[in-house]
Design a protein around this motif. Sequence first.
Motif, mmCIF file in Angstrom:
data_model
loop_
_atom_site.group_PDB
_atom_site.id
_atom_site.type_symbol
_atom_site.label_atom_id
_atom_site.label_comp_id
_atom_site.label_asym_id
_atom_site.label_seq_id
_atom_site.Cartn_x
_atom_site.Cartn_y
_atom_site.Cartn_z
ATOM 1 N N HIS A 160 0.812 -1.215 0.000
ATOM 2 C CA HIS A 160 0.000 0.000 0.000
ATOM 3 C C HIS A 160 0.848 1.268 0.000
ATOM 4 O O HIS A 160 0.333 2.347 -0.230
ATOM 5 C CB HIS A 160 -0.924 -0.005 1.214
ATOM 6 C CG HIS A 160 -0.152 0.021 2.506
ATOM 7 N ND1 HIS A 160 0.420 -1.118 3.026
ATOM 8 C CD2 HIS A 160 0.163 1.031 3.335
ATOM 9 C CE1 HIS A 160 1.061 -0.789 4.138
ATOM 10 N NE2 HIS A 160 0.914 0.500 4.347
ATOM 11 N N ASP A 161 2.129 1.151 0.266
ATOM 12 C CA ASP A 161 2.994 2.320 0.391
ATOM 13 C C ASP A 161 3.662 2.625 -0.953
ATOM 14 O O ASP A 161 4.437 1.819 -1.455
ATOM 15 C CB ASP A 161 4.059 2.054 1.458
ATOM 16 C CG ASP A 161 4.860 3.297 1.817
ATOM 17 O OD1 ASP A 161 4.796 4.294 1.086
ATOM 18 O OD2 ASP A 161 5.556 3.254 2.850
ATOM 19 N N PRO A 162 3.397 3.796 -1.537
ATOM 20 C CA PRO A 162 3.999 4.114 -2.840
ATOM 21 C C PRO A 162 5.521 4.214 -2.783
ATOM 22 O O PRO A 162 6.188 4.094 -3.801
ATOM 23 C CB PRO A 162 3.373 5.457 -3.221
ATOM 24 C CG PRO A 162 2.883 6.041 -1.948
ATOM 25 C CD PRO A 162 2.547 4.886 -1.051
ATOM 26 N N TYR A 163 6.074 4.376 -1.592
ATOM 27 C CA TYR A 163 7.526 4.457 -1.441
ATOM 28 C C TYR A 163 8.207 3.226 -2.034
ATOM 29 O O TYR A 163 9.247 3.322 -2.671
ATOM 30 C CB TYR A 163 7.877 4.595 0.037
ATOM 31 C CG TYR A 163 9.361 4.631 0.314
ATOM 32 C CD1 TYR A 163 10.098 5.790 0.104
ATOM 33 C CD2 TYR A 163 10.031 3.500 0.776
ATOM 34 C CE1 TYR A 163 11.458 5.835 0.349
ATOM 35 C CE2 TYR A 163 11.383 3.534 1.030
ATOM 36 C CZ TYR A 163 12.095 4.703 0.811
ATOM 37 O OH TYR A 163 13.434 4.731 1.051
ATOM 38 N N VAL A 164 7.601 2.069 -1.814
ATOM 39 C CA VAL A 164 8.159 0.814 -2.323
ATOM 40 C C VAL A 164 8.321 0.886 -3.835
ATOM 41 O O VAL A 164 9.378 0.580 -4.382
ATOM 42 C CB VAL A 164 7.245 -0.368 -1.936
ATOM 43 C CG1 VAL A 164 7.687 -1.646 -2.615
ATOM 44 C CG2 VAL A 164 7.220 -0.529 -0.432
ATOM 45 N N TYR A 165 7.291 1.311 -4.514
ATOM 46 C CA TYR A 165 7.321 1.364 -5.977
ATOM 47 C C TYR A 165 8.267 2.459 -6.469
ATOM 48 O O TYR A 165 9.000 2.272 -7.430
ATOM 49 C CB TYR A 165 5.917 1.591 -6.526
ATOM 50 C CG TYR A 165 4.933 0.562 -6.035
ATOM 51 C CD1 TYR A 165 5.117 -0.781 -6.305
ATOM 52 C CD2 TYR A 165 3.839 0.933 -5.264
ATOM 53 C CE1 TYR A 165 4.232 -1.730 -5.838
ATOM 54 C CE2 TYR A 165 2.950 -0.010 -4.799
ATOM 55 C CZ TYR A 165 3.148 -1.334 -5.087
ATOM 56 O OH TYR A 165 2.281 -2.267 -4.616
ATOM 57 N N LEU A 166 8.245 3.599 -5.792
ATOM 58 C CA LEU A 166 9.107 4.705 -6.208
ATOM 59 C C LEU A 166 10.579 4.342 -6.038
ATOM 60 O O LEU A 166 11.394 4.655 -6.906
ATOM 61 C CB LEU A 166 8.761 5.970 -5.417
ATOM 62 C CG LEU A 166 7.360 6.530 -5.676
ATOM 63 C CD1 LEU A 166 7.019 7.608 -4.657
ATOM 64 C CD2 LEU A 166 7.227 7.057 -7.084
ATOM 65 N N GLN A 167 10.921 3.673 -4.940
ATOM 66 C CA GLN A 167 12.307 3.268 -4.726
ATOM 67 C C GLN A 167 12.793 2.341 -5.832
ATOM 68 O O GLN A 167 13.900 2.478 -6.327
ATOM 69 C CB GLN A 167 12.464 2.548 -3.382
ATOM 70 C CG GLN A 167 12.661 3.472 -2.220
ATOM 71 C CD GLN A 167 13.965 4.241 -2.320
ATOM 72 O OE1 GLN A 167 14.006 5.323 -2.885
ATOM 73 N NE2 GLN A 167 15.024 3.699 -1.771
ATOM 74 N N VAL A 168 11.971 1.376 -6.209
ATOM 75 C CA VAL A 168 12.380 0.428 -7.245
ATOM 76 C C VAL A 168 12.447 1.125 -8.600
ATOM 77 O O VAL A 168 13.382 0.915 -9.373
ATOM 78 C CB VAL A 168 11.431 -0.790 -7.288
ATOM 79 C CG1 VAL A 168 11.758 -1.692 -8.461
ATOM 80 C CG2 VAL A 168 11.534 -1.573 -5.983
ATOM 81 N N LEU A 169 11.493 1.990 -8.888
ATOM 82 C CA LEU A 169 11.482 2.683 -10.181
ATOM 83 C C LEU A 169 12.680 3.607 -10.350
ATOM 84 O O LEU A 169 13.088 3.892 -11.478
ATOM 85 C CB LEU A 169 10.199 3.493 -10.346
ATOM 86 C CG LEU A 169 8.942 2.681 -10.596
ATOM 87 C CD1 LEU A 169 7.720 3.583 -10.571
ATOM 88 C CD2 LEU A 169 9.028 1.926 -11.899
ATOM 89 N N LEU A 170 13.224 4.070 -9.253
ATOM 90 C CA LEU A 170 14.377 4.962 -9.333
ATOM 91 C C LEU A 170 15.679 4.211 -9.614
ATOM 92 O O LEU A 170 16.695 4.828 -9.897
ATOM 93 C CB LEU A 170 14.505 5.793 -8.057
ATOM 94 C CG LEU A 170 13.466 6.908 -7.965
ATOM 95 C CD1 LEU A 170 13.420 7.497 -6.564
ATOM 96 C CD2 LEU A 170 13.750 7.983 -8.995
ATOM 97 N N ARG A 171 15.641 2.897 -9.566
ATOM 98 C CA ARG A 171 16.806 2.102 -9.948
ATOM 99 C C ARG A 171 16.867 2.054 -11.467
ATOM 100 O O ARG A 171 15.905 1.703 -12.130
ATOM 101 C CB ARG A 171 16.690 0.668 -9.413
ATOM 102 C CG ARG A 171 16.319 0.571 -7.970
ATOM 103 C CD ARG A 171 17.515 0.686 -7.113
ATOM 104 N NE ARG A 171 17.090 0.531 -5.714
ATOM 105 C CZ ARG A 171 17.890 0.678 -4.715
ATOM 106 N NH1 ARG A 171 19.140 0.965 -4.899
ATOM 107 N NH2 ARG A 171 17.451 0.543 -3.493
ATOM 108 N N ARG A 172 17.974 2.420 -12.024
ATOM 109 C CA ARG A 172 18.115 2.482 -13.486
ATOM 110 C C ARG A 172 17.763 1.163 -14.170
ATOM 111 O O ARG A 172 17.125 1.154 -15.203
ATOM 112 C CB ARG A 172 19.521 2.900 -13.866
ATOM 113 C CG ARG A 172 19.821 4.328 -13.516
ATOM 114 C CD ARG A 172 20.839 4.911 -14.473
ATOM 115 N NE ARG A 172 21.227 6.241 -14.086
ATOM 116 C CZ ARG A 172 20.531 7.319 -14.376
ATOM 117 N NH1 ARG A 172 19.412 7.222 -15.026
ATOM 118 N NH2 ARG A 172 20.945 8.507 -14.007
ATOM 119 N N GLU A 173 18.192 0.058 -13.596
ATOM 120 C CA GLU A 173 17.915 -1.237 -14.229
ATOM 121 C C GLU A 173 16.429 -1.569 -14.235
ATOM 122 O O GLU A 173 15.961 -2.319 -15.079
ATOM 123 C CB GLU A 173 18.734 -2.361 -13.593
ATOM 124 C CG GLU A 173 18.439 -2.616 -12.130
ATOM 125 C CD GLU A 173 19.253 -1.763 -11.164
ATOM 126 O OE1 GLU A 173 19.305 -2.122 -9.982
ATOM 127 O OE2 GLU A 173 19.829 -0.737 -11.575
#
Length: 178
Positions: A88-101
Amino acid sequence: MPNYVEEAWIGQAGKRVPVSMRDTIVAFWPTSPIDSARDLVGKALELLGSGMMPRMQAVYELHYGGDWHHELRQKHGIFASAERVPLHDPYVYLQVLLRREEAATFEKVFTVTTQPTLEHLRDARNRWAHFDTIDATQASQDVREMQMLLTDLGATDEARRMAQIQRTLDLMVRSGRS
């Protein structure tokens, strides 16, 4: 303390509606005071998380398979506990999306969103989570970017609800209320 919406829209003397328009206008009389900018950002983050969750999960499952939680935890090391990812926490998705790979995985999902926007949203979530001061102007910018991301993901219902939060924040900014 006066109710913000009543003060902004109705004023001390009330708002008169011409007789010819009374059948076509929906009147809104709030039952409780409008939340602070911080509370509205919290509501917006909930919407962002619920709008991102099904779309991101679908992409993760295609890319990593059914146990994508474990794969992401193992690959990125950003999920310290052995528990499942807090979806439910968008932080999880944002952290992964910020990884270039990982950005390459989502190139066909996003059309407008850029890395600086994702970084800004991650920072906005962190300001909210760490109880930093959030004024209406900053909150308005944060919510506008959340709405753009939701629109980008095709989460139209959440984006529409986010627009309501945006309008409230815009009223707060114009009236000078934080």
